[in-house]
Design an enzyme around this catalytic site. Structure first.
Site, PDB file in Angstrom:
ATOM      1  CG  ASP A  69      -4.290   2.658   8.379  1.00 25.53           C
ATOM      2  OD1 ASP A  69      -4.696   1.823   7.691  1.00 25.53           O
ATOM      3  OD2 ASP A  69      -3.737   3.770   8.213  1.00 25.53           O
ATOM      4  CG  ASP A 127      -7.424   4.743   4.522  1.00 31.99           C
ATOM      5  OD1 ASP A 127      -8.603   4.828   4.381  1.00 31.99           O
ATOM      6  OD2 ASP A 127      -6.937   5.707   4.525  1.00 31.99           O
ATOM      7  CG  ASP A 168      -0.098   1.818   6.150  1.00 38.04           C
ATOM      8  OD1 ASP A 168       1.007   1.261   6.061  1.00 38.04           O
ATOM      9  OD2 ASP A 168      -0.284   2.760   5.670  1.00 38.04           O
ATOM     10  CD  GLU A 206      -2.468   1.240   2.939  1.00 35.77           C
ATOM     11  OE1 GLU A 206      -2.288   0.483   3.619  1.00 35.77           O
ATOM     12  OE2 GLU A 206      -3.094   2.289   3.089  1.00 35.77           O
TER      13      GLU A 206
END
Ligand code: 0RA
Length: 637
Positions: free
Chosen positions: A503, A505, A501, A428
């Site tokens: 998180d 997203d 990541d 990403e």
């Protein structure tokens, strides 16, 4: 006992022991494996017997309990296994059923035995592979009990008093000498028992888990049968017709049941069954379902003028876009073929199912022109998109294996050309992509940074999906093609590792990628080629010593071990915060990293999860994520 009889008895006794011994020596021959799959198979084998009793019309209530010691109880309200002495065997019919291989089907003469496990074996196999098994039968006004250990009776069949009811209750504890681990998975049992309840309408199946402080219990009973199944699979979707089309008929000893309904999405979900067994590889019943539908819709499309004279017929896949369908047959002698013995081979079934469907579905389409027109129009849209997709797909095809220039520009390929040792990281963002390119081992690790947005494949047709930059790069890099053209032999990397990541997203991108793989490259998941990288959450430094932590809980634990004084804690917000060396050390290096293999336990469950996560309706998605937020780390879909 006279001499003749005792001779017969001994010979039979030896045969029984030999039979049980054969099962214990080669358990996988009878239950597939001694891992999780085989362990759960034991439960289904016992449940199948109760289902048989239900299908014969004598039982409508089955309760499965996972007890606190991981033994399992299956209780039904059928006639009860017969307990009278078996005339040839000189022992109770119950003991015959529990100790002689393949005895199950031979009893009760009129028995319409159609359920059946993976290998069509019965209770004796479960008994042979259990450390202990206890059976209680209520029938003839009495309650009987007997205990077995590793298949051998250790008590006589004894009366436990009067009973006004009838039924069978079997409790067994799988043998730790045979199985790798005795730990039942509630989800696996839950999923299959729900499926069983759909496939056998009106039967109440309860599953109960008594291993936790709080008892967990679920009840399945569907008076709509597979029609309820279709509604269940289509829940949270916009559908037509409102109620699934349903058909049920018997011809030449073959019971056929089908149910179907369209949704406004683009994927096809057809599940076929023979004698309650999911036929993953399809077979004659599924072929018949597909060809009847294709013929009928093409006919009607001509009649309604949706297809003009100069246009080609729709292809089957055009007609199945957005279709959810179940085809279930129950027959006397099912022949299971194929690599995993999950393809129905019986040739006579094809004609029977086709006949029934041509008549029944034909009448439905005849009588419901608005629905029929809508189906035809959707097929037309789909046929157009297919043509556009074909053109787009040409662009993602490499002309030949040596032509590297066709690989996407942003792919940092590895030096090795051996797929077995090669890995592709889907990373990403550009900055993490840059670190990964520098930190990787060039020899066998390739990096494909994903910059732009990945399209949500649940919400778009193939032509649009193939116009997406990121998806195109991915398809070309993998080399396999997609959908019907998919060829796993051409896979350029045997490990494809999603690195996002930790998180919101990141987890969104991961879900988008998994959805794409599931819908268009499913064999990659089934084959175990897809992985999820586990980058660390924290870096803790004390006295120049560095600790990388991968879970929230590890932080407190470490702090109490090394103390807070002079300790610095860095929480990684993204992969981009790591330098190339750190990324190698924590996430790329096969000797020190952890990666999670994505494993598709069940297509129905995956279908459910992906429609929920990626589909049109927002509210159920939010609820699902809230409900499952804590499990997300173990997203072993
Ligand atoms: C053989 C014959 C009969 C019933 C059964 C087996 C039977 C087996 C199992 C296993 C679990 N639950 C079961 N329920 C029934 C029919 C006996 C008769 O004619 O009464």
């Amino acid at each position: 006992m006279n001499e003749k009889n005792s001779g017969v008895y001994d010979a039979q006794q030896i045969q029984v022991l030999e039979g049980l011994e054969a099962v214990r020596r080669r358990p996988s021959m009878y239950i597939g494996s001694t891992g999780s799959q085989g362990l759960h198979h034991l439960v289904f084998e016992v449940v199948d017997n109760s289902i048989d009793e239900a299908m014969a019309g004598y039982c409508d209530n089955i309760r499965v309990t996972i007890n606190s010691d991981n033994s399992v109880t299956v209780k039904d309200n059928g006639r009860g296994i017969p307990v009278k002495e078996h005339p040839q065997q000189k022992k109770s019919a119950l003991e015959v059923v529990l100790t002689i291989l393949h005895a199950g089907g031979k009893f009760g003469g009129d028995g319409y035995k159609v359920a059946g496990g993976l290998h069509g074996v019965g209770l004796s196999v479960v008994n042979a592979l259990s450390a202990w098994l206890e059976v209680t039968v209520s029938r003839d006004g009495e309650k009987f009990f007997q205990r077995y250990e590793r298949g051998v009776p250790v008590t006589p069949l004894q009366s436990k008093g009067k009973s006004a009811k009838t039924g069978t209750m079997i409790t067994f504890y799988p043998d730790p000498e045979i199985f790798e681990e005795i730990n039942f998975d509630f989800q696996i049992l839950n999923q299959r028992l729900r499926e069983m309840a759909f496939l056998n309408k009106g039967i109440k199946i309860v599953i109960e888990d008594r291993r936790l402080n709080e008892i967990r219990e679920e009840t399945f009973k569907y008076d709509g049968g597979i029609s309820s199944f279709v509604s269940y699979l289509n829940k949270n979707k916009e559908v037509y017709p409102k109620k699934p089309i349903h058909l049920e008929k018997e011809l030449n000893n073959c019971r056929v049941e089908t149910s179907l309904q369209y949704n406004t999405g683009y994927s096809e979900a057809i599940f076929s069954y023979a004698n309650n067994i999911r036929t993953k590889e399809g077979g004659t019943h599924e072929l018949a379902f597909k060809s009847a539908l294709t013929r009928l819709i093409n006919d009607h499309a001509r009649r309604l003028g949706v297809l003009k004279e100069n246009q080609d017929n729709f292809q089957g896949e055009d007609i199945r876009e957005g279709l959810t369908g179940i085809i279930s047959v129950k027959i006397l002698n099912p022949q299971f073929e194929g690599q995993t013995k999950t393809r129905l081979g019986n040739p006579e079934v094809r004609g029977i199912v086709e006949n029934i469907l041509m008549d029944g579905l034909g009448a439905y389409f005849e009588q419901n022109p608005p629905v029929t027109r809508k189906i035809c129009e959707k097929a037309l849209q789909s046929a157009r998109a297919r043509e556009a997709a074909r053109k787009a797909r040409e662009l993602t095809r490499r002309k030949n294996a040596l032509e590297i220039s066709n690989l996407p520009g942003k792919l940092a390929d590895c030096a090795s050309k051996d797929p077995a040792e090669s890995e592709l990281f889907l990373v990403e963002g550009d900055s993490a992509g840059g670190s990964a390119k520098q930190g990787r081992s060039r020899h066998f690790q390739a990096i494909l940074p994903l910059r732009g947005k990945i399209i949500n494949v649940e919400k778009a047709r193939l032509d649009k999906i193939l116009n997406n930059e990121e998806i195109r790069a991915l398809i070309t890099a993998l080399g396999t093609g997609i959908g019907n053209d998919f060829n796993i032999q051409k896979l350029r990397y045997h490990r494809v590792i999603i690195m996002t990541d930790a998180d919101v997203d990141g987890s969104h991108i991961r879900t988008l990628l998994l959805t794409f793989f599931f819908r268009y490259m499913e064999p990659l998941i089934a084959n175990g080629n897809i992985y999820i990288a586990q980058p660390p959450l924290f870096k803790v430094t004390k006295n120049k010593k560095i600790y990388y932590l991968y879970r929230e809980e590890e932080l407190e634990k470490l702090m109490s071990e090394i103390g807070r004084q002079g300790t610095s804690v860095q929480r990684y917000k993204g992969l981009g915060e790591m330098n190339p060396e750190q990324l190698w050390e924590t996430t790329l290096n096969p000797d020190t990293r952890t990666i999670i293999k994505v494993d598709l336990q069940d297509a129905i469950e995956a279908h459910e999860i992906f429609t929920l996560l990626m589909g049109e309706k927002v509210e159920p998605r939010r609820k699902f994520i809230e409900d499952h937020a804590r499990d997300v780390r173990n997203l072993d879909i």
